[in-house]
Design an enzyme around this catalytic site. Structure first.
Site, mmCIF file in Angstrom:
data_model
loop_
_atom_site.group_PDB
_atom_site.id
_atom_site.type_symbol
_atom_site.label_atom_id
_atom_site.label_comp_id
_atom_site.label_asym_id
_atom_site.label_seq_id
_atom_site.Cartn_x
_atom_site.Cartn_y
_atom_site.Cartn_z
ATOM 1 N N LEU A 83 -86.411 86.854 44.296
ATOM 2 C CA LEU A 83 -87.617 86.248 43.770
ATOM 3 C C LEU A 83 -89.063 86.928 44.222
ATOM 4 C CD1 LEU A 83 -86.791 82.402 44.404
ATOM 5 C CD2 LEU A 83 -86.336 83.629 42.302
ATOM 6 N N ARG A 141 -86.664 72.659 44.728
ATOM 7 C CA ARG A 141 -86.538 73.843 44.301
ATOM 8 C C ARG A 141 -85.073 74.167 44.333
ATOM 9 N NH1 ARG A 141 -91.621 77.064 47.277
ATOM 10 N NH2 ARG A 141 -93.144 76.616 45.517
ATOM 11 N N HIS A 179 -74.207 94.659 59.045
ATOM 12 C CA HIS A 179 -75.696 94.288 58.429
ATOM 13 C C HIS A 179 -76.445 95.596 57.663
ATOM 14 C CE1 HIS A 179 -78.828 90.681 59.281
ATOM 15 N NE2 HIS A 179 -78.842 91.256 58.017
ATOM 16 N N TYR A 213 -80.259 86.927 62.894
ATOM 17 C CA TYR A 213 -81.105 85.606 62.499
ATOM 18 C C TYR A 213 -81.126 84.449 63.925
ATOM 19 C CZ TYR A 213 -79.914 87.096 57.811
ATOM 20 O OH TYR A 213 -79.903 87.819 56.601
#
Length: 306
Positions: free
Chosen positions: A191, A241, A107, A51
């Site tokens: 989601l 949120r 990962h 990342y």
């Protein structure tokens, strides 16, 4: 039930909701977003070598004023720059500004070089050295887990996988195998049915449940993932949120609610997605096969695997 901690097979525990830093890039944005997540109540930060924002996450954690023991830090070995596991964890610790991480993951099985047993022994070694408290994996299929367990001295505590209703049936063997071996599932991209695959079969039951309970659709999907026994990983730039995600820990779905979502998910994503997938699969496969960074397929829309 709230987002209680979940006991791991090594005797440690993990907060059952975490804030992820994927796609945030680097610079001020991830610092402010991690800081916001901590300020509203997240105590589990999930990042990764790939990342490229471990340093920013570390800055936000230090500036939070929390003691080290009050924050759970996960990062991942992503094979970045061809570095080995020992070098990579030391770099990650330096980036994060900590002496240890609570959880360190491989990962993706493709990154377990030269093979899974050898890479796992390296993970066991860095745990023995105190650089990491717990060790686990990400994106491992049943066959990968079986290879690992055949020679492991230490079981992985978690397997972090793509988990949402449209892939639940496909991922179920991983969930069942992991449960049988006391490996906790961590769910990412739960989601997707509403963020990336809207107007599909899952919408109807989720909307109905949300209306009945007076909550949002995203809260229902997080409650669904929680009901599957998973640690839920999520993210948002919006404070409202994030607060809603934390509140979702109090949502109790009925068995009928869960089944209705499962059944809808088994029907597959919206029809428009099938044409898009055919066009994208070839390019995605080339990325996976050609370098150590690729795309998580299976209605995952190109999430990083390192």
């Amino acid at each position: 039930m709230p987002w209680n901690s979940i006991m791991l097979n090594d005797g440690r525990s993990i907060p059952s909701i975490g804030f992820g830093t994927w796609k945030m890039g680097n610079g001020d944005a991830p610092i402010s977003q991690v800081d916001q997540a901590i300020s509203v109540g997240f105590s589990h930060i999930d990042t990764a070598q790939a990342y490229r924002n471990e340093a920013e996450a570390g800055t936000a954690i230090r500036e939070s004023g929390l003691e080290r023991k009050e924050i759970f830090i996960t990062t991942k070995y992503s094979g970045l720059d061809g570095l080995d596991i020992k070098t990579s964890i030391n770099n990650s610790l330096e980036n994060l500004g900590v002496e240890y991480v609570d959880l360190y993951l491989i990962h993706h099985p493709r990154l377990a070089t030269p093979d899974i047993p050898t890479a796992w022994r390296e993970m066991e070694d860095i745990q023995a050295q105190g650089l990491v408290k717990s060790i686990g994996v990400s994106n491992f299929e049943v066959a990968d887990l079986a290879i690992l367990l055949a020679s492991a001295k230490v079981k992985p505590v978690v397997n972090q996988i793509l988990l949402h209703p449209y892939v639940y049936a496909r991922q179920l063997p991983i969930l069942e195998f992991s449960k049988a071996n006391k490996i906790v599932i961590e769910a990412y991209s739960s989601l997707i049915p509403i963020t990336s695959l809207p107007n599909g079969p899952v919408d109807a039951p989720v909307q109905s449940i949300a209306a009945r309970l007076g909550v949002s659709m995203d809260q229902v999907l997080l409650a669904w993932a929680k009901a599957k026994g998973a640690v839920v990983l999520t993210t948002s730039r919006k404070k409202s949120r994030l607060l809603g995600y934390l509140d979702a820990g109090d949502i109790e779905l009925t068995p009928e609610d869960i089944t209705s979502i499962d059944v809808a998910g088994a029907r597959g994503p919206p029809t428009w997605y099938n044409g898009w997938k055919r066009a994208a699969l070839v390019g995605a496969a080339l990325v996976i096969g050609g370098v150590t960074m690729g795309m998580r397929m299976g209605f995952g829309f190109g999430c990083y695997v390192g």
